[in-house]
Write an enzyme that holds these catalytic residues in place. Structure first.
Site, short mmCIF file in Angstrom:
data_model
loop_
_atom_site.label_atom_id
_atom_site.label_comp_id
_atom_site.label_asym_id
_atom_site.label_seq_id
_atom_site.Cartn_x
_atom_site.Cartn_y
_atom_site.Cartn_z
N ASP A 1 50.90 14.75 -68.86
CA ASP A 1 50.59 15.26 -67.52
C ASP A 1 50.39 16.77 -67.58
OD1 ASP A 1 50.11 15.23 -64.81
OD2 ASP A 1 52.12 14.56 -64.22
N ASP B 1 51.39 22.80 -62.54
CA ASP B 1 50.86 23.90 -61.73
C ASP B 1 51.41 25.24 -62.23
OD1 ASP B 1 49.32 22.32 -59.80
OD2 ASP B 1 51.27 21.53 -59.24
N GLU C 1 54.97 11.00 -60.47
CA GLU C 1 55.01 11.75 -61.74
C GLU C 1 56.44 11.89 -62.23
OE1 GLU C 1 51.03 14.53 -60.93
OE2 GLU C 1 53.03 15.33 -60.53
#
Length: 221
Positions: A81, A84, A103
């Site tokens: 994954d 940010d 997630e």
């Protein structure tokens, strides 16, 4: 090298962590889309994937990759994954796309969490990016007041509903110098499904794309 090329570069590098005959955990977002495209080139080597968002699941299916429900999977050797924001300690803020709860669940199940991102996401301290919290709709105002009392400035993500049917509050101004502690405190607020601090289950490996290539960083104690 532009942003898209960096994402493609690091997505391809993540394939080295995908074992044969495995079910792969797949996150969400633009960098993960590049990983899904790369994963399609070796789809004959894997059994399928578990996806953290409906959008990722659809992209996997479009590539002919089988998508499994996590409840039917007994083992998940790797989860890939983006982030940010991420620190040298591999603590992250995630949830810019609103998929933070799924997630976090898949990350908890996976034996190894591989974070893929470009160098612009590496920061000394988390907090420049607003912290997302997934919130039960009836608790929106209450959670907002609690965040204000903690020094934060929350804002409702207008026109957005998560894949779980909940709202997202994006909060600025919280003290993120101790990410694991704040992660636990926020999750104790009634009505918070989860928050976008990924510190208690941080990444195990960071693959960081730069103009000079992909560097590998391991979690520090």
């Amino acid at each position: 090298m532009d942003q898209t090329q960096l994402k493609q570069q690091v997505a391809k590098a993540a394939l080295a962590y995908v074992p044969d005959d495995a079910i792969v955990g797949v996150g969400s977002g633009s960098t993960v889309n590049c990983f899904i495209d790369a994963l399609a080139t070796i789809k004959g080597r894997i059994d399928g994937a578990v996806a953290a968002s409906e959008a990722s699941a659809q992209r996997l299916r479009d590539h002919g990759i089988r998508v499994f429900d996590l409840n039917g999977v007994s083992e998940l050797p790797v989860y890939v994954d983006g982030a940010d924001e991420i620190t040298e300690h591999l603590h992250m803020i995630k949830g810019g796309g609103g998929a933070l709860t799924r997630e976090k669940i898949i990350a908890a199940v996976a034996k190894k969490f591989i974070c893929i991102c470009d160098a612009s996401k590496l920061v000394p301290i988390l907090g420049r990016f607003p912290l997302p919290l997934e919130v039960i709709p009836m608790a929106r105002s209450y959670v907002g007041r609690r965040l204000v009392a903690m020094g934060g400035t929350p804002a409702l993500r207008e026109g957005f509903t998560s894949d779980n049917g909940n709202l997202i509050l994006d909060c600025r101004g919280l003290d993120l110098r101790d990410p694991p502690t704040l992660e636990g405190e926020l999750n104790q607020i009634a009505g918070v499904v989860t928050n976008g601090v990924f510190a208690r289950r941080r990444a195990d490996v960071l693959l960081l794309a730069t103009a000079e290539g992909v560097s590998t960083r391991l979690a520090k104690s």
